[in-house]
Design a protein around this motif. Structure first.
Motif, PDB file in Angstrom:
ATOM      1  N   UNK A   1      -3.480   0.102  -3.225  1.00 26.83           N
ATOM      2  CA  UNK A   1      -3.073  -1.198  -2.707  1.00 26.83           C
ATOM      3  C   UNK A   1      -2.907  -2.111  -3.911  1.00 26.83           C
ATOM      4  N   UNK A   2      -1.715  -2.694  -4.042  1.00 30.47           N
ATOM      5  CA  UNK A   2      -1.409  -3.474  -5.243  1.00 30.47           C
ATOM      6  C   UNK A   2      -0.452  -4.611  -4.940  1.00 30.47           C
TER       7      UNK A   2
ATOM      8  N   UNK B   1      -3.869  -4.358  -9.221  1.00 28.22           N
ATOM      9  CA  UNK B   1      -4.332  -3.317  -8.302  1.00 28.22           C
ATOM     10  C   UNK B   1      -5.565  -3.824  -7.561  1.00 28.22           C
ATOM     11  N   UNK B   2      -5.482  -3.815  -6.244  1.00 32.65           N
ATOM     12  CA  UNK B   2      -6.588  -4.261  -5.394  1.00 32.65           C
ATOM     13  C   UNK B   2      -7.561  -3.114  -5.138  1.00 32.65           C
ATOM     14  N   UNK B   3      -7.012  -1.918  -4.838  1.00 32.61           N
ATOM     15  CA  UNK B   3      -7.874  -0.770  -4.560  1.00 32.61           C
ATOM     16  C   UNK B   3      -7.130   0.525  -4.856  1.00 32.61           C
TER      17      UNK B   3
ATOM     18  N   UNK C   1       0.856  -1.181   0.000  1.00 34.52           N
ATOM     19  CA  UNK C   1       0.000   0.000   0.000  1.00 34.52           C
ATOM     20  C   UNK C   1       0.893   1.233   0.000  1.00 34.52           C
ATOM     21  N   UNK C   2       0.694   2.109  -0.999  1.00 31.19           N
ATOM     22  CA  UNK C   2       1.473   3.338  -1.110  1.00 31.19           C
ATOM     23  C   UNK C   2       0.548   4.518  -1.349  1.00 31.19           C
TER      24      UNK C   2
ATOM     25  N   UNK D   1     -10.477   4.850 -11.545  1.00 34.42           N
ATOM     26  CA  UNK D   1     -10.812   3.840 -12.552  1.00 34.42           C
ATOM     27  C   UNK D   1      -9.595   3.430 -13.374  1.00 34.42           C
ATOM     28  N   UNK D   2      -8.729   4.372 -13.697  1.00 35.06           N
ATOM     29  CA  UNK D   2      -7.515   4.052 -14.456  1.00 35.06           C
ATOM     30  C   UNK D   2      -6.628   3.105 -13.659  1.00 35.06           C
ATOM     31  N   UNK D   3      -6.508   3.352 -12.373  1.00 37.31           N
ATOM     32  CA  UNK D   3      -5.669   2.484 -11.538  1.00 37.31           C
ATOM     33  C   UNK D   3      -6.311   1.120 -11.319  1.00 37.31           C
TER      34      UNK D   3
END
Length: 70
Positions: free
Chosen positions: A45-46, A30-32, A3-4, A22-24
């Motif tokens: 969060x990825x 990508x989780x969130x 998470x960053x 939405x892009x991310x």
């Protein structure tokens, strides 16, 4: 999962917030993604084994007039 928080410039409204989130979220791994317009940043969060911060930056930078700082 990692998470960053990344600074994002160019966001001004809820439409901008949705574009960046939405892009991310469209990036595999990508989780969130949660944008804070007030703080001009996004918390992502990825899975660091599937996606790099540089790929996240590319997704944001290519979805409008936004620029994400690493």
């Amino acid at each position: 999962m990692k998470k960053n928080v990344f600074a994002v410039s160019g966001m001004k409204c809820v439409h901008c917030k949705a574009n960046v989130e939405n892009a991310l979220k469209a990036v595999d791994g990508v989780q969130s993604a949660e944008v804070s317009l007030e703080d001009a940043n996004v918390t992502v969060e990825y899975d660091e084994n599937m996606v790099t911060p540089s790929q996240l930056k590319d997704a944001v930078d290519n979805c409008g007039r936004y620029e994400m700082s690493l």
